[in-house]
Design a protein around this motif. Structure first.
Motif, PDB file in Angstrom:
ATOM      1  N   ARG A   1     -13.095   6.448   4.151  1.00 48.48           N
ATOM      2  CA  ARG A   1     -12.367   6.363   5.434  1.00 48.48           C
ATOM      3  C   ARG A   1     -12.333   4.900   5.855  1.00 48.48           C
ATOM      4  O   ARG A   1     -13.393   4.297   6.036  1.00 48.48           O
TER       5      ARG A   1
ATOM      6  N   LEU B   1      -4.389  11.061   8.129  1.00 44.93           N
ATOM      7  CA  LEU B   1      -3.246  11.597   7.397  1.00 44.93           C
ATOM      8  C   LEU B   1      -2.286  12.276   8.391  1.00 44.93           C
ATOM      9  O   LEU B   1      -1.074  12.025   8.402  1.00 44.93           O
ATOM     10  N   THR B   2      -2.860  13.111   9.254  1.00 48.25           N
ATOM     11  CA  THR B   2      -2.079  13.913  10.192  1.00 48.25           C
ATOM     12  C   THR B   2      -1.163  13.061  11.076  1.00 48.25           C
ATOM     13  O   THR B   2      -0.054  13.462  11.396  1.00 48.25           O
TER      14      THR B   2
ATOM     15  N   VAL C   1      -0.116  -6.868  -4.741  1.00 47.77           N
ATOM     16  CA  VAL C   1       0.087  -8.151  -4.051  1.00 47.77           C
ATOM     17  C   VAL C   1      -1.173  -8.977  -4.277  1.00 47.77           C
ATOM     18  O   VAL C   1      -2.274  -8.565  -3.908  1.00 47.77           O
TER      19      VAL C   1
ATOM     20  N   LEU D   1      -6.298  18.491   5.338  1.00 49.68           N
ATOM     21  CA  LEU D   1      -5.916  19.256   6.517  1.00 49.68           C
ATOM     22  C   LEU D   1      -4.981  18.424   7.373  1.00 49.68           C
ATOM     23  O   LEU D   1      -5.178  17.215   7.515  1.00 49.68           O
TER      24      LEU D   1
ATOM     25  N   ILE E   1      -0.559   7.220   2.439  1.00 47.74           N
ATOM     26  CA  ILE E   1       0.300   7.879   3.429  1.00 47.74           C
ATOM     27  C   ILE E   1       0.741   6.906   4.519  1.00 47.74           C
ATOM     28  O   ILE E   1       1.875   6.984   5.002  1.00 47.74           O
ATOM     29  N   THR E   2      -0.112   5.925   4.873  1.00 44.17           N
ATOM     30  CA  THR E   2       0.261   4.998   5.951  1.00 44.17           C
ATOM     31  C   THR E   2       1.453   4.146   5.520  1.00 44.17           C
ATOM     32  O   THR E   2       2.464   4.062   6.231  1.00 44.17           O
TER      33      THR E   2
ATOM     34  N   THR F   1      -7.352   6.485  -0.502  1.00 43.76           N
ATOM     35  CA  THR F   1      -7.894   7.584   0.314  1.00 43.76           C
ATOM     36  C   THR F   1      -6.929   8.761   0.401  1.00 43.76           C
ATOM     37  O   THR F   1      -7.356   9.908   0.573  1.00 43.76           O
ATOM     38  N   SER F   2      -5.640   8.501   0.260  1.00 42.94           N
ATOM     39  CA  SER F   2      -4.654   9.550   0.532  1.00 42.94           C
ATOM     40  C   SER F   2      -4.586  10.663  -0.520  1.00 42.94           C
ATOM     41  O   SER F   2      -3.715  11.537  -0.421  1.00 42.94           O
TER      42      SER F   2
ATOM     43  N   GLY G   1      -6.950   5.621  11.715  1.00 41.36           N
ATOM     44  CA  GLY G   1      -5.948   6.684  11.741  1.00 41.36           C
ATOM     45  C   GLY G   1      -6.252   7.817  10.788  1.00 41.36           C
ATOM     46  O   GLY G   1      -7.296   7.846  10.144  1.00 41.36           O
TER      47      GLY G   1
ATOM     48  N   GLY H   1       0.817  -1.208   0.000  1.00 40.61           N
ATOM     49  CA  GLY H   1       0.000   0.000   0.000  1.00 40.61           C
ATOM     50  C   GLY H   1       0.846   1.251   0.000  1.00 40.61           C
ATOM     51  O   GLY H   1       1.661   1.467   0.902  1.00 40.61           O
TER      52      GLY H   1
ATOM     53  N   THR I   1      -9.703  15.808   3.255  1.00 41.71           N
ATOM     54  CA  THR I   1      -9.980  17.262   3.296  1.00 41.71           C
ATOM     55  C   THR I   1      -8.666  18.044   3.212  1.00 41.71           C
ATOM     56  O   THR I   1      -8.664  19.260   3.135  1.00 41.71           O
TER      57      THR I   1
ATOM     58  N   PRO J   1      -8.577   1.084   2.588  1.00 44.47           N
ATOM     59  CA  PRO J   1      -9.894   0.447   2.466  1.00 44.47           C
ATOM     60  C   PRO J   1      -9.813  -1.026   2.043  1.00 44.47           C
ATOM     61  O   PRO J   1     -10.792  -1.749   2.154  1.00 44.47           O
TER      62      PRO J   1
ATOM     63  N   GLU K   1       2.509  -0.714  -4.504  1.00 43.47           N
ATOM     64  CA  GLU K   1       1.213  -0.040  -4.549  1.00 43.47           C
ATOM     65  C   GLU K   1       0.506  -0.500  -5.830  1.00 43.47           C
ATOM     66  O   GLU K   1       1.089  -0.424  -6.907  1.00 43.47           O
ATOM     67  N   LYS K   2      -0.744  -0.959  -5.684  1.00 40.62           N
ATOM     68  CA  LYS K   2      -1.397  -1.560  -6.855  1.00 40.62           C
ATOM     69  C   LYS K   2      -1.813  -0.532  -7.915  1.00 40.62           C
ATOM     70  O   LYS K   2      -1.939  -0.862  -9.084  1.00 40.62           O
TER      71      LYS K   2
HETATM   72  P1  FAD Z   1      -4.908   4.654   1.308  1.00 39.80           P
HETATM   73  O1  FAD Z   1      -4.501   6.016   0.990  1.00 39.80           O
HETATM   74  O2  FAD Z   1      -6.208   4.203   0.755  1.00 39.80           O
HETATM   75  O3  FAD Z   1      -3.756   3.713   0.814  1.00 39.80           O
HETATM   76  C1  FAD Z   1      -3.878   2.325   0.721  1.00 39.80           C
HETATM   77  C2  FAD Z   1      -3.273   1.909  -0.602  1.00 39.80           C
HETATM   78  O4  FAD Z   1      -3.141   0.503  -0.651  1.00 39.80           O
HETATM   79  C3  FAD Z   1      -4.136   2.294  -1.796  1.00 39.80           C
HETATM   80  O5  FAD Z   1      -3.446   3.251  -2.580  1.00 39.80           O
HETATM   81  C4  FAD Z   1      -4.362   0.982  -2.536  1.00 39.80           C
HETATM   82  O6  FAD Z   1      -4.338   1.102  -3.934  1.00 39.80           O
HETATM   83  C5  FAD Z   1      -3.224   0.115  -2.015  1.00 39.80           C
HETATM   84  N1  FAD Z   1      -3.513  -1.321  -2.080  1.00 39.80           N
HETATM   85  C6  FAD Z   1      -4.656  -1.941  -1.720  1.00 39.80           C
HETATM   86  N2  FAD Z   1      -4.549  -3.265  -1.934  1.00 39.80           N
HETATM   87  C7  FAD Z   1      -3.311  -3.494  -2.442  1.00 39.80           C
HETATM   88  C8  FAD Z   1      -2.633  -4.658  -2.882  1.00 39.80           C
HETATM   89  N3  FAD Z   1      -3.204  -5.850  -2.810  1.00 39.80           N
HETATM   90  N4  FAD Z   1      -1.381  -4.528  -3.375  1.00 39.80           N
HETATM   91  C9  FAD Z   1      -0.785  -3.303  -3.436  1.00 39.80           C
HETATM   92  N5  FAD Z   1      -1.401  -2.168  -3.038  1.00 39.80           N
HETATM   93  C10 FAD Z   1      -2.648  -2.256  -2.540  1.00 39.80           C
HETATM   94  N6  FAD Z   1      -7.072  12.789   7.660  1.00 39.80           N
HETATM   95  C11 FAD Z   1      -6.481  13.928   8.082  1.00 39.80           C
HETATM   96  O7  FAD Z   1      -5.518  13.876   8.838  1.00 39.80           O
HETATM   97  N7  FAD Z   1      -6.904  15.161   7.670  1.00 39.80           N
HETATM   98  C12 FAD Z   1      -8.004  15.316   6.890  1.00 39.80           C
HETATM   99  O8  FAD Z   1      -8.340  16.434   6.513  1.00 39.80           O
HETATM  100  C13 FAD Z   1      -8.697  14.148   6.495  1.00 39.80           C
HETATM  101  N8  FAD Z   1      -9.807  14.259   5.758  1.00 39.80           N
HETATM  102  C14 FAD Z   1     -10.416  13.137   5.287  1.00 39.80           C
HETATM  103  C15 FAD Z   1     -11.545  13.289   4.491  1.00 39.80           C
HETATM  104  C16 FAD Z   1     -12.123  12.170   3.887  1.00 39.80           C
HETATM  105  C17 FAD Z   1     -13.319  12.345   3.001  1.00 39.80           C
HETATM  106  C18 FAD Z   1     -11.544  10.892   4.086  1.00 39.80           C
HETATM  107  C19 FAD Z   1     -12.125   9.721   3.387  1.00 39.80           C
HETATM  108  C20 FAD Z   1     -10.458  10.731   4.926  1.00 39.80           C
HETATM  109  C21 FAD Z   1      -9.888  11.856   5.542  1.00 39.80           C
HETATM  110  N9  FAD Z   1      -8.771  11.753   6.386  1.00 39.80           N
HETATM  111  C22 FAD Z   1      -8.164  12.877   6.862  1.00 39.80           C
HETATM  112  C23 FAD Z   1      -8.195  10.448   6.716  1.00 39.80           C
HETATM  113  C24 FAD Z   1      -7.005  10.139   5.811  1.00 39.80           C
HETATM  114  O9  FAD Z   1      -7.226  10.563   4.505  1.00 39.80           O
HETATM  115  C25 FAD Z   1      -6.738   8.636   5.829  1.00 39.80           C
HETATM  116  O10 FAD Z   1      -6.587   8.221   7.159  1.00 39.80           O
HETATM  117  C26 FAD Z   1      -5.483   8.240   5.070  1.00 39.80           C
HETATM  118  O11 FAD Z   1      -5.414   8.851   3.807  1.00 39.80           O
HETATM  119  C27 FAD Z   1      -5.452   6.722   4.907  1.00 39.80           C
HETATM  120  O12 FAD Z   1      -4.278   6.392   4.238  1.00 39.80           O
HETATM  121  P2  FAD Z   1      -3.887   4.887   3.963  1.00 39.80           P
HETATM  122  O13 FAD Z   1      -2.533   4.893   3.427  1.00 39.80           O
HETATM  123  O14 FAD Z   1      -4.155   4.081   5.180  1.00 39.80           O
HETATM  124  O15 FAD Z   1      -4.952   4.391   2.885  1.00 39.80           O
END
Ligand code: FAD
Length: 540
Positions: free
Chosen positions: A337, A371-372, A191, A61, A26-27, A54-55, A369, A23, A59, A228, A46-47
């Motif tokens: 989210r 982004l922040t 993966v 922020l 940001i995480t 989500t990243s 969790g 993935g 919003t 997600p 990253e797929k």
């Molecule tokens: P993702 O960004 O979804 O990354 C997961 C990645 O894994 C994806 O890119 C996906 O393609 C990849 N993946 C999945 N399966 C596979 C696989 N089998 N092989 C390879 N790759 C794979 N947080 C804040 O701090 N400030 C905000 O203002 C804020 N606003 C938000 C507003 C909304 C509407 C939402 C939905 C969320 C908000 N958040 C905010 C929360 C924040 O955006 C998320 O917590 C964060 O982006 C999650 O990141 P992630 O890396 O966990 O997930």
């Protein structure tokens, strides 16, 4: 000849990594950076494109989350609140201070006393510097701050400190920094399964979408940071239990700044009891978000008309004179989210805390969790990996790792640099906005991009966009026009006309750089046009 991508795949195939991160949101990016800076050998796949989940849909922020105060999640407010200043320091051009106005109305969520106390506590938990602490405003001061506010029942306002960023740019900068520290990170690699030896994971089967190859990556520890999609991988690992994800959809709309000319970001009540942001960003203002359970295709999440109308109604109720209509909406985005399911709670009530699950096979999944809080979450996770691998603890250093090659020391340096870039752009329309955009997106690299754009003497906006593209193709693992227009530049959301003006030139540049056939060029053009339609669903 072996392509640079193929070289990277060979590297991924040939090593037994300490850590494989699944993935590139940001995480995952944060974990890869933390682990690489502590000396672990790291692979990240990253797929889709980096930040394509989500990243790039938040919003945008870097905030402590006032709503968590309302839910008494004091630890979340404390932890993420403290992180804001750290992430700002690591990339001041990209994570910028932003004053937020919270207007207070009779019968609203927070009364005058509640707002004053709440914002005081918010500042206290986040350790905000004295000069930046909240200011309570009278009615007339609130209207001086934002003249468009509805006057009826206005009791005053609270002005407090937050930070604004670009989530996708922050993610790519974290990925690039991880690569600088030796991590092997590749987009468009999925993966598809795990390699299991005697009940323990030792690697993963991968599929590369650009050149169609299947290959394996070996690793001592595998982290599932798939946002997600976390549960899909837990399902493959046969470790999905009653602790599951709950996906909540959030939508944003973008209108021209001229139609909603705000001076500050505003966080305001909506009549259904929720709160929504309106955030000015150069030539646009964006409004969001919604919070609705989601069950559809996680790979195709778009704004829908009722959500767009909800946000327009919300903005019109607070700023009645502007009378925003559907025709004002230039673009939209929607994301999911990945929350941890809690029995009996609505989407809005569920916690935004991060959680880590460890399966019997050793798969470490991380979800929830914000982004922040990405840096802190990564620190916690890598501490756990080191413990599991029985390595001597190595101190986390990411508080000191700038998220750009040549960092700015402070905001003043950012502003001075912006002015320097603006002077170079004087031949273009609106050089100030373009200078802010370039500095936010690329930091000091903006100078190199402008120099390349104008190297042949012709100073045009198209030359500038093509120089940005050249930089992104060489340095940011861009594979498609969508990667470029949506996640490297944000133009698809915040300046869609610029996308329309330069789409053909950008497609041709891609064709030249990546040796595309004309069928591939047509397919990519069709994909962009289709995406642009989906961002404006009412016009289809
Ligand atoms: P993702 O960004 O979804 O990354 C997961 C990645 O894994 C994806 O890119 C996906 O393609 C990849 N993946 C999945 N399966 C596979 C696989 N089998 N092989 C390879 N790759 C794979 N947080 C804040 O701090 N400030 C905000 O203002 C804020 N606003 C938000 C507003 C909304 C509407 C939402 C939905 C969320 C908000 N958040 C905010 C929360 C924040 O955006 C998320 O917590 C964060 O982006 C999650 O990141 P992630 O890396 O966990 O997930």
């Amino acid at each position: 000849m072996v392509s640079p991508r193929q070289n990277q795949i060979e590297q991924l195939k040939s090593q037994n990594f300490d850590l494989l991160v699944i993935g590139g949101g940001i995480t995952g990016a944060g974990i890869a950076l933390d682990a690489a800076t502590r000396g672990l050998s790291v692979a990240l796949v990253e797929k889709g494109d980096f930040a394509s989940g989500t990243s790039s849909k938040s919003t945008k922020l870097i905030h402590g989350g006032l709503r968590y105060l309302k839910q008494f999640e004091l630890k979340v407010v404390h932890d993420v609140g403290q992180e804001r200043a750290i992430v700002h320091r690591l990339a001041p051009h990209l994570v910028k201070p932003e004053k937020m106005l919270l207007p207070i109305y009779r019968g609203g969520t927070f009364g005058k006393f509640g707002t004053s106390l709440g914002l005081w506590l918010y500042d206290f938990l986040a350790g905000v510097k004295k000069e930046d602490r909240r200011k309570m405003l009278t009615v007339s001061r609130s209207l001086e701050a934002e003249a468009l506010l509805r006057k009826e029942n206005l009791l005053g306002g609270g002005l407090y400190a937050e930070y604004r960023t670009d989530d996708a740019r922050l993610t790519i900068e974290v990925v690039k920094t991880a690569i600088r520290f030796g991590a092997a990170c590749l987009n468009y690699v999925e993966v598809t399964n795990f390699i299991d030896e005697n009940g323990q994971l030792t690697g993963a089967h991968c599929q590369d979408f650009t050149e169609g190859n299947a290959f394996e990556i070996k690793a001592k520890t595998i982290v599932n940071a798939a946002g997600p999609w976390v549960d899909s991988l837990r399902e493959i690992d046969k470790s999905l239990n009653n602790k599951r994800l709950f996906l909540s959809k959030g939508t944003h709309i973008v209108v021209p700044w001229k139609r909603l000319p705000l001076r500050h970001s505003v966080y305001f009540d909506v009549k259904d009891g929720r709160m929504v942001f309106a955030i000015p960003r150069q030539r646009a203002t964006y409004i969001g978000t919604t919070d609705q359970p989601f069950k559809g295709d996680k790979g195709a999440v778009f704004a829908e008309n009722p959500e767009i109308e909800y946000l327009l109604d919300a903005a019109n109720a607070l700023f009645p004179s502007v009378k925003l209509a559907l025709s004002d909406v230039e673009s939209t985005w929607a994301g999911l989210r990945p929350l941890i399911y809690e029995e009996g709670k609505s989407a809005g009530e569920m916690s935004r805390k991060d959680e880590i699950f460890i399966s019997k096979s050793g798969l470490i999944s991380v979800a929830g969790g914000k982004l922040t809080g990405y840096r802190k979450m990564a620190q916690k996770l890598v501490d756990l990996v080191l413990k599991q691998q029985r390595q001597t603890p190595i101190v986390c250093v990411t508080k000191q790792v700038a998220l750009t090659e040549v960092p700015f020391a402070n905001m003043q340096e950012v502003l001075d640099f912006q002015r320097f870039i603006e002077a170079k752009l004087s031949a273009l329309d609106d050089p100030q906005t373009t200078a802010i955009y370039l500095t936010e997106n690329y930091g000091r690299i903006a100078e190199q991009i402008v120099a390349q754009a104008f190297s042949e003497g012709k100073k045009s906006d198209e030359a500038l966009v093509l120089a940005e593209l050249a930089y992104c193709l060489e340095n940011e693992l861009v594979q498609t026009p969508t990667d470029f227009f949506e996640r490297r530049t944000g133009l698809l959301y915040f300046d869609i006309q610029r996308v329309q003006r330069h789409l053909e030139a950008v497609l041709l540049a891609f064709q030249n750089h990546l040796n595309w056939s004309s069928a591939k060029l047509d397919a990519e053009r069709a994909a962009m046009l289709d995406l642009m339609k989906k961002l404006r669903p009412w016009s289809v």
